[in-house]
Scaffold this active site. Structure first.
Site, PDB file in Angstrom:
ATOM      1  N   LYS A   1      44.730   3.933  26.541  1.00  0.00           N
ATOM      2  CA  LYS A   1      45.728   3.751  27.546  1.00  0.00           C
ATOM      3  C   LYS A   1      45.486   3.072  28.832  1.00  0.00           C
ATOM      4  O   LYS A   1      46.113   2.990  29.849  1.00  0.00           O
ATOM      5  CB  LYS A   1      47.519   4.907  27.721  1.00  0.00           C
ATOM      6  CG  LYS A   1      47.440   5.008  26.105  1.00  0.00           C
ATOM      7  CD  LYS A   1      48.081   6.305  26.423  1.00  0.00           C
ATOM      8  CE  LYS A   1      48.723   7.244  24.405  1.00  0.00           C
ATOM      9  NZ  LYS A   1      48.830   8.438  25.272  1.00  0.00           N
ATOM     10  N   GLY A   2      44.530   3.881  29.624  1.00  0.00           N
ATOM     11  CA  GLY A   2      43.949   4.066  30.692  1.00  0.00           C
ATOM     12  C   GLY A   2      43.543   2.817  31.583  1.00  0.00           C
ATOM     13  O   GLY A   2      44.107   3.196  32.689  1.00  0.00           O
TER      14      GLY A   2
ATOM     15  N   GLU B   1      38.725  -2.480  30.537  1.00  0.00           N
ATOM     16  CA  GLU B   1      38.709  -0.843  30.532  1.00  0.00           C
ATOM     17  C   GLU B   1      39.105  -0.539  32.203  1.00  0.00           C
ATOM     18  O   GLU B   1      39.192  -1.002  32.875  1.00  0.00           O
ATOM     19  CB  GLU B   1      37.074  -0.390  30.711  1.00  0.00           C
ATOM     20  CG  GLU B   1      36.863   0.015  29.140  1.00  0.00           C
ATOM     21  CD  GLU B   1      37.769   0.871  29.125  1.00  0.00           C
ATOM     22  OE1 GLU B   1      38.894   1.425  29.720  1.00  0.00           O
ATOM     23  OE2 GLU B   1      37.130   1.980  28.182  1.00  0.00           O
ATOM     24  N   ASP B   2      39.219   0.607  31.526  1.00  0.00           N
ATOM     25  CA  ASP B   2      39.546   1.125  33.156  1.00  0.00           C
ATOM     26  C   ASP B   2      38.471   2.253  34.422  1.00  0.00           C
ATOM     27  O   ASP B   2      38.505   2.032  35.262  1.00  0.00           O
ATOM     28  CB  ASP B   2      40.539   2.537  32.612  1.00  0.00           C
ATOM     29  CG  ASP B   2      40.659   3.069  31.918  1.00  0.00           C
ATOM     30  OD1 ASP B   2      39.111   3.328  31.785  1.00  0.00           O
ATOM     31  OD2 ASP B   2      41.250   4.613  31.699  1.00  0.00           O
TER      32      ASP B   2
ATOM     33  N   ASP C   1      31.846   5.092  31.919  1.00  0.00           N
ATOM     34  CA  ASP C   1      31.526   6.142  32.242  1.00  0.00           C
ATOM     35  C   ASP C   1      29.769   6.751  31.403  1.00  0.00           C
ATOM     36  O   ASP C   1      28.973   6.219  31.987  1.00  0.00           O
ATOM     37  CB  ASP C   1      32.503   7.540  31.579  1.00  0.00           C
ATOM     38  CG  ASP C   1      31.573   9.099  32.230  1.00  0.00           C
ATOM     39  OD1 ASP C   1      30.535   8.535  32.848  1.00  0.00           O
ATOM     40  OD2 ASP C   1      31.889   9.792  31.814  1.00  0.00           O
TER      41      ASP C   1
ATOM     42  N   PHE D   1      35.775  13.399  37.999  1.00  0.00           N
ATOM     43  CA  PHE D   1      36.677  13.010  36.712  1.00  0.00           C
ATOM     44  C   PHE D   1      37.962  12.465  37.904  1.00  0.00           C
ATOM     45  O   PHE D   1      38.257  13.135  38.985  1.00  0.00           O
ATOM     46  CB  PHE D   1      37.315  14.510  36.337  1.00  0.00           C
ATOM     47  CG  PHE D   1      37.272  13.660  35.874  1.00  0.00           C
ATOM     48  CD1 PHE D   1      37.268  13.498  34.395  1.00  0.00           C
ATOM     49  CD2 PHE D   1      39.047  13.968  35.411  1.00  0.00           C
ATOM     50  CE1 PHE D   1      37.644  13.246  32.724  1.00  0.00           C
ATOM     51  CE2 PHE D   1      40.539  13.784  34.209  1.00  0.00           C
ATOM     52  CZ  PHE D   1      38.965  12.952  33.119  1.00  0.00           C
ATOM     53  N   VAL D   2      38.614  11.265  37.642  1.00  0.00           N
ATOM     54  CA  VAL D   2      39.206  10.889  38.611  1.00  0.00           C
ATOM     55  C   VAL D   2      40.508  10.696  37.358  1.00  0.00           C
ATOM     56  O   VAL D   2      40.389  10.656  36.727  1.00  0.00           O
ATOM     57  CB  VAL D   2      38.615   9.389  39.575  1.00  0.00           C
ATOM     58  CG1 VAL D   2      37.557   9.576  40.034  1.00  0.00           C
ATOM     59  CG2 VAL D   2      38.580   8.015  37.971  1.00  0.00           C
TER      60      VAL D   2
ATOM     61  N   ASP E   1      44.383   9.626  32.723  1.00  0.00           N
ATOM     62  CA  ASP E   1      45.485  10.162  32.836  1.00  0.00           C
ATOM     63  C   ASP E   1      44.466  12.104  32.762  1.00  0.00           C
ATOM     64  O   ASP E   1      42.597  12.156  31.988  1.00  0.00           O
ATOM     65  CB  ASP E   1      45.497  10.540  31.446  1.00  0.00           C
ATOM     66  CG  ASP E   1      44.845  10.656  30.310  1.00  0.00           C
ATOM     67  OD1 ASP E   1      43.864  10.313  30.368  1.00  0.00           O
ATOM     68  OD2 ASP E   1      44.987  11.210  29.663  1.00  0.00           O
TER      69      ASP E   1
ATOM     70  N   ARG F   1      49.018   9.946  35.258  1.00  0.00           N
ATOM     71  CA  ARG F   1      48.509   8.268  35.542  1.00  0.00           C
ATOM     72  C   ARG F   1      49.749   7.062  36.367  1.00  0.00           C
ATOM     73  O   ARG F   1      49.280   6.570  36.424  1.00  0.00           O
ATOM     74  CB  ARG F   1      48.821   7.863  33.573  1.00  0.00           C
ATOM     75  CG  ARG F   1      48.611   7.936  32.862  1.00  0.00           C
ATOM     76  CD  ARG F   1      48.433   7.914  31.273  1.00  0.00           C
ATOM     77  NE  ARG F   1      47.789   7.893  29.937  1.00  0.00           N
ATOM     78  CZ  ARG F   1      47.297   8.042  29.291  1.00  0.00           C
ATOM     79  NH1 ARG F   1      46.031   7.309  29.909  1.00  0.00           N
ATOM     80  NH2 ARG F   1      46.505   8.891  28.422  1.00  0.00           N
TER      81      ARG F   1
HETATM   82  P1  5GP Z   1      32.512   6.571  28.095  1.00  0.00           P
HETATM   83  O1  5GP Z   1      33.251   5.504  27.015  1.00  0.00           O
HETATM   84  O2  5GP Z   1      32.102   5.327  28.890  1.00  0.00           O
HETATM   85  O3  5GP Z   1      31.966   7.380  29.093  1.00  0.00           O
HETATM   86  O4  5GP Z   1      34.114   6.763  29.081  1.00  0.00           O
HETATM   87  C1  5GP Z   1      34.876   5.731  29.026  1.00  0.00           C
HETATM   88  C2  5GP Z   1      36.753   6.114  28.449  1.00  0.00           C
HETATM   89  O5  5GP Z   1      36.621   7.728  28.867  1.00  0.00           O
HETATM   90  C3  5GP Z   1      37.404   5.835  29.847  1.00  0.00           C
HETATM   91  O6  5GP Z   1      38.337   4.244  29.271  1.00  0.00           O
HETATM   92  C4  5GP Z   1      38.109   6.810  30.259  1.00  0.00           C
HETATM   93  O7  5GP Z   1      39.541   7.269  29.056  1.00  0.00           O
HETATM   94  C5  5GP Z   1      37.239   8.058  29.807  1.00  0.00           C
HETATM   95  N1  5GP Z   1      36.547   8.404  31.096  1.00  0.00           N
HETATM   96  C6  5GP Z   1      35.366   8.917  31.539  1.00  0.00           C
HETATM   97  N2  5GP Z   1      35.337   9.137  32.728  1.00  0.00           N
HETATM   98  C7  5GP Z   1      36.790   9.222  33.217  1.00  0.00           C
HETATM   99  C8  5GP Z   1      36.977   9.887  34.899  1.00  0.00           C
HETATM  100  O8  5GP Z   1      36.756  10.505  35.687  1.00  0.00           O
HETATM  101  N3  5GP Z   1      38.513  10.184  34.265  1.00  0.00           N
HETATM  102  C9  5GP Z   1      39.364   9.721  33.832  1.00  0.00           C
HETATM  103  N4  5GP Z   1      40.889  10.123  33.554  1.00  0.00           N
HETATM  104  N5  5GP Z   1      39.126   9.179  32.571  1.00  0.00           N
HETATM  105  C10 5GP Z   1      37.828   8.836  31.923  1.00  0.00           C
END
Ligand code: 5GP
Length: 182
Positions: free
Chosen positions: A46-47, A102-103, A106, A155-156, A162, A168
């Site tokens: 949903k991000g 994507e939001d 990471d 962590f944001v 969220d 959100r």
């Molecule tokens: P990845 O698979 O690249 O590690 O992470 C992607 C997903 O992890 C993002 O779409 C999000 O849902 C979550 N995520 C990663 N870092 C953060 C953060 O700092 N805050 C939040 N709210 N979600 C995060």
């Protein structure tokens, strides 16, 4: 007696005006890159929903829209390292110029997984747009084509992001400082 819940602290990292300006720039760049073409955006629920809804209005092209959802973080602020599809696209992307929206990028596990799934469906092209990127924590080689902001490894929340489904609706993007042990 139940101990009082310690407060979670929010510190503003990116203000709404800066986000608005950057999203406008990304929209202009995408418009220029795909001039004269039809474009299909895929938002990761949903991000990315808030980013996507602002971004699409900054793109001056014929553009269509679909959503996909994956499960990754759950109720925790740490990645489980597992990605699985929880909602598939409604429509085929075969032959379309597509951008995965994507939001936040990471570790890269989510986008790497989605790129693999989507490329099997033979889009004409597949690019990646992410509002935020934490370069320091990457475990998968993912090179996004459009990045809003590089941010530190914190962590944001806010602007669609969220923590356990909260925050959100914040207009700014904030660092969430959790009480010790959470
Ligand atoms: P990845 O698979 O690249 O590690 O992470 C992607 C997903 O992890 C993002 O779409 C999000 O849902 C979550 N995520 C990663 N870092 C953060 C953060 O700092 N805050 C939040 N709210 N979600 C995060």
């Amino acid at each position: 007696m139940k101990p009082a819940r310690e407060p979670e602290h929010l510190r503003t990292l990116l203000r709404r005006n800066a986000i608005e300006r950057r999203v406008r720039q990304l929209g202009r760049q995408i418009t220029a890159d795909f001039r004269g073409q039809r474009l299909h955006l895929i938002g990761v629920l949903k991000g990315a929903s808030i980013f996507l809804s602002d971004l699409i209005r900054e793109i001056r092209l014929e553009v269509s829209l679909d959503f996909i959802a994956v499960a990754s973080y759950g109720q925790s602020s740490r990645s489980s390292g597992q990605v699985r599809l929880t909602k598939d696209l409604d429509n085929s992307i075969e032959g379309l110029h597509t951008i995965l929206v994507e939001d936040i990028l990471d570790t890269g596990l989510t986008i790497a997984y989605l790129q693999r799934v989507l490329l099997q469906r033979k889009p004409r092209s597949l690019r990646v747009a992410t509002l935020l990127s934490k370069a320091a924590t990457r475990v998968k080689q993912v090179r996004p084509d459009y990045v809003g902001f590089e941010i530190p490894n914190e962590f944001v929340v806010g602007y669609g992001l969220d923590y356990a489904e909260r925050y959100r609706n914040l207009r700014d993007i904030c660092v969430l400082q959790l009480p010790a042990g959470r």
